[in-house]
Design a protein around this motif. Structure first.
Motif, PDB file in Angstrom:
ATOM      1  N   GLY A 159      57.380  43.074  48.758  1.00 21.12           N
ATOM      2  CA  GLY A 159      58.504  43.368  49.632  1.00 21.12           C
ATOM      3  C   GLY A 159      59.470  42.201  49.708  1.00 21.12           C
ATOM      4  O   GLY A 159      59.495  41.326  48.845  1.00 21.12           O
ATOM      5  N   THR A 160      60.289  42.177  50.754  1.00 20.53           N
ATOM      6  CA  THR A 160      61.287  41.129  50.951  1.00 20.53           C
ATOM      7  C   THR A 160      60.883  40.279  52.146  1.00 20.53           C
ATOM      8  O   THR A 160      60.574  40.807  53.222  1.00 20.53           O
ATOM      9  N   MET A 161      60.881  38.973  51.957  1.00 19.94           N
ATOM     10  CA  MET A 161      60.483  38.048  53.008  1.00 19.94           C
ATOM     11  C   MET A 161      61.231  38.353  54.313  1.00 19.94           C
ATOM     12  O   MET A 161      62.450  38.479  54.324  1.00 19.94           O
ATOM     13  N   GLY A 162      60.480  38.458  55.382  1.00 21.13           N
ATOM     14  CA  GLY A 162      61.052  38.741  56.692  1.00 21.13           C
ATOM     15  C   GLY A 162      60.962  40.196  57.088  1.00 21.13           C
ATOM     16  O   GLY A 162      61.017  40.529  58.271  1.00 21.13           O
ATOM     17  N   TRP A 163      60.829  41.084  56.096  1.00 22.21           N
ATOM     18  CA  TRP A 163      60.880  42.521  56.363  1.00 22.21           C
ATOM     19  C   TRP A 163      59.598  43.212  55.911  1.00 22.21           C
ATOM     20  O   TRP A 163      59.582  44.406  55.675  1.00 22.21           O
ATOM     21  N   PHE A 214      56.888  50.158  59.957  1.00 21.88           N
ATOM     22  CA  PHE A 214      56.873  48.788  60.464  1.00 21.88           C
ATOM     23  C   PHE A 214      58.153  48.052  60.044  1.00 21.88           C
ATOM     24  O   PHE A 214      58.801  47.382  60.863  1.00 21.88           O
ATOM     25  N   SER A 215      58.524  48.174  58.773  1.00 19.56           N
ATOM     26  CA  SER A 215      59.724  47.492  58.289  1.00 19.56           C
ATOM     27  C   SER A 215      60.978  48.007  58.987  1.00 19.56           C
ATOM     28  O   SER A 215      61.895  47.237  59.279  1.00 19.56           O
ATOM     29  N   LEU A 216      61.022  49.305  59.275  1.00 16.04           N
ATOM     30  CA  LEU A 216      62.150  49.843  60.035  1.00 16.04           C
ATOM     31  C   LEU A 216      62.165  49.255  61.440  1.00 16.04           C
ATOM     32  O   LEU A 216      63.232  48.964  61.995  1.00 16.04           O
ATOM     33  N   GLY A 217      60.991  49.062  62.028  1.00 12.93           N
ATOM     34  CA  GLY A 217      60.926  48.412  63.331  1.00 12.93           C
ATOM     35  C   GLY A 217      61.505  47.006  63.306  1.00 12.93           C
ATOM     36  O   GLY A 217      62.188  46.581  64.244  1.00 12.93           O
ATOM     37  N   ILE A 218      61.242  46.270  62.211  1.00 12.70           N
ATOM     38  CA  ILE A 218      61.829  44.930  62.083  1.00 12.70           C
ATOM     39  C   ILE A 218      63.350  45.021  62.042  1.00 12.70           C
ATOM     40  O   ILE A 218      64.055  44.232  62.694  1.00 12.70           O
ATOM     41  N   SER A 234      53.569  47.911  65.824  1.00  9.36           N
ATOM     42  CA  SER A 234      52.148  47.728  66.111  1.00  9.36           C
ATOM     43  C   SER A 234      51.445  47.143  64.888  1.00  9.36           C
ATOM     44  O   SER A 234      51.686  47.553  63.762  1.00  9.36           O
ATOM     45  N   ARG A 235      50.609  46.134  65.098  1.00  8.31           N
ATOM     46  CA  ARG A 235      49.941  45.450  63.983  1.00  8.31           C
ATOM     47  C   ARG A 235      49.037  46.394  63.211  1.00  8.31           C
ATOM     48  O   ARG A 235      48.914  46.295  61.991  1.00  8.31           O
ATOM     49  N   GLN A 236      48.408  47.319  63.876  1.00  5.58           N
ATOM     50  CA  GLN A 236      47.497  48.262  63.233  1.00  5.58           C
ATOM     51  C   GLN A 236      48.247  49.537  62.854  1.00  5.58           C
ATOM     52  O   GLN A 236      48.865  50.184  63.713  1.00  5.58           O
ATOM     53  N   PRO A 237      48.219  49.926  61.583  1.00  7.31           N
ATOM     54  CA  PRO A 237      48.980  51.098  61.131  1.00  7.31           C
ATOM     55  C   PRO A 237      48.694  52.363  61.936  1.00  7.31           C
ATOM     56  O   PRO A 237      49.609  53.154  62.200  1.00  7.31           O
ATOM     57  N   ALA A 238      47.448  52.565  62.343  1.00  9.12           N
ATOM     58  CA  ALA A 238      47.084  53.797  63.060  1.00  9.12           C
ATOM     59  C   ALA A 238      47.747  53.897  64.423  1.00  9.12           C
ATOM     60  O   ALA A 238      47.818  54.995  65.005  1.00  9.12           O
ATOM     61  N   ARG A 290      50.917  52.895  64.953  1.00  6.82           N
ATOM     62  CA  ARG A 290      52.352  53.127  64.739  1.00  6.82           C
ATOM     63  C   ARG A 290      52.607  54.631  64.630  1.00  6.82           C
ATOM     64  O   ARG A 290      51.683  55.442  64.671  1.00  6.82           O
ATOM     65  N   PHE A 291      53.873  54.996  64.445  1.00  4.68           N
ATOM     66  CA  PHE A 291      54.176  56.322  63.926  1.00  4.68           C
ATOM     67  C   PHE A 291      53.642  56.334  62.495  1.00  4.68           C
ATOM     68  O   PHE A 291      53.898  55.420  61.717  1.00  4.68           O
ATOM     69  N   LEU A 292      52.909  57.347  62.138  1.00  9.18           N
ATOM     70  CA  LEU A 292      52.192  57.324  60.871  1.00  9.18           C
ATOM     71  C   LEU A 292      53.109  57.510  59.673  1.00  9.18           C
ATOM     72  O   LEU A 292      52.767  57.108  58.562  1.00  9.18           O
ATOM     73  N   ASP A 293      54.273  58.113  59.887  1.00  8.67           N
ATOM     74  CA  ASP A 293      55.221  58.308  58.795  1.00  8.67           C
ATOM     75  C   ASP A 293      56.594  58.616  59.378  1.00  8.67           C
ATOM     76  O   ASP A 293      56.775  58.660  60.604  1.00  8.67           O
ATOM     77  N   GLY A 294      57.562  58.850  58.488  1.00 11.52           N
ATOM     78  CA  GLY A 294      58.914  59.128  58.945  1.00 11.52           C
ATOM     79  C   GLY A 294      59.001  60.383  59.786  1.00 11.52           C
ATOM     80  O   GLY A 294      59.770  60.441  60.755  1.00 11.52           O
TER      81      GLY A 294
END
Length: 280
Positions: free
Chosen positions: A177-181, A199-203, A256-260, A262-266
């Protein structure tokens, strides 16, 4: 093959007319022009000899294949097949629709208002839904890959580093990926999934509102990787106490650090955004 000759051959192969120079970065050249009078860009990717060149060629074909399959106004549209130039191949080229406006790198010079961030989340959730429905993870949802067009909407671009969850032999699991994202799953040994794009969209949303990264990418790269895996991003309300509760909750869950958790997908994110309806 020199660049002018390469550009000429690519335009001829694509039926690309009125070409002017737009940008160049890394192995990719981009021209602006027309396809059948419609505004378009031609992308030309140079192919080095050897195994790395083979990977670049596969990645270019995969990008065009993905864009051809996705049906969403929030994802850039491809206008031609990928065409190889030379024997042996020295470049591969294709044409996409021309998008006006600028990518988010220019927009992040100042902090955004909440309505703009709601729209970013909604448009990118729609774009990610179109990808995730095809079992494809973008894996590089960063400011350079999101275009803010002149009408204020957002369009997802450049899925060349995407991973097809059902074709891992071709796409591989690890992508930095890209550093920071990056998401925690981008760390070596991780396994990016649809929730990694969330997660990246959250960033992106966190940075747009605050001008800060939720996890600081500066300094030692290994320390950054450890922080992604071990640290929970701060609640955005600790940075912006005045943020609306609804928007803060959406961003915090994306990060959220744990994928489960988060929102699981778009699609799941889009459903929550529609439920909240900030314009009510």
């Amino acid at each position: 093959m020199n660049v002018p000759q390469l550009s000429t051959e690519a335009c001829a192969a694509l039926g690309f007319e009125n070409a002017t120079w737009l940008t160049q970065g890394g192995q990719k050249l981009v021209l602006k022009g027309t396809i059948s009078t419609a505004p378009a860009v031609a992308k030309i990717v140079c192919i080095d000899p050897g195994a790395n060149g083979d990977i670049t060629l596969q990645r270019a074909h995969r990008e065009v294949e993905l864009l051809s399959a996705v049906e969403s106004d929030r994802v850039v549209k491809v206008l031609t097949d990928a065409v190889e130039i030379g024997d042996p191949v020295v470049a591969v080229c294709w044409a996409e629709e021309y998008l006006d406006g600028e990518d988010l790198r220019a927009s992040f010079d100042s902090m955004w208002e909440e309505p703009d961030v709601w729209l970013l989340l909604q448009d990118m959730a729609e774009a990610l839904t179109a990808c995730h429905e095809l079992e494809v993870v973008h894996r590089d949802l960063s400011p350079g890959n999101v275009r803010r067009t002149s009408d204020g909407r957002f369009v997802l671009m450049d899925p060349g580093l995407a991973r097809h969850l059902e074709k891992t032999a071709l796409t591989g699991a690890y992508q930095p990926g890209t550093m920071g994202w990056r998401s925690p799953e981008h760390v070596p040994g991780g396994n990016p999934v649809a929730a990694s794009d969330v997660f990246s969209l959250g960033i992106l949303a966190f940075f747009a509102l605050s001008g800060q990264y939720p996890i600081n990418p500066h300094g030692d790269p290994q320390a950054y990787d450890r922080a992604l895996v071990e640290q929970q991003a701060p609640r955005i309300s600790t940075i912006l106490p005045g943020i609306s509760l609804e928007l803060g909750d959406i961003i915090d869950r994306c990060l959220s650090r744990q994928p489960a958790r988060r929102f699981l997908d778009g699609a799941e994110l889009m459903m929550e955004l529609e439920r909240m309806d900030p314009d009510r």
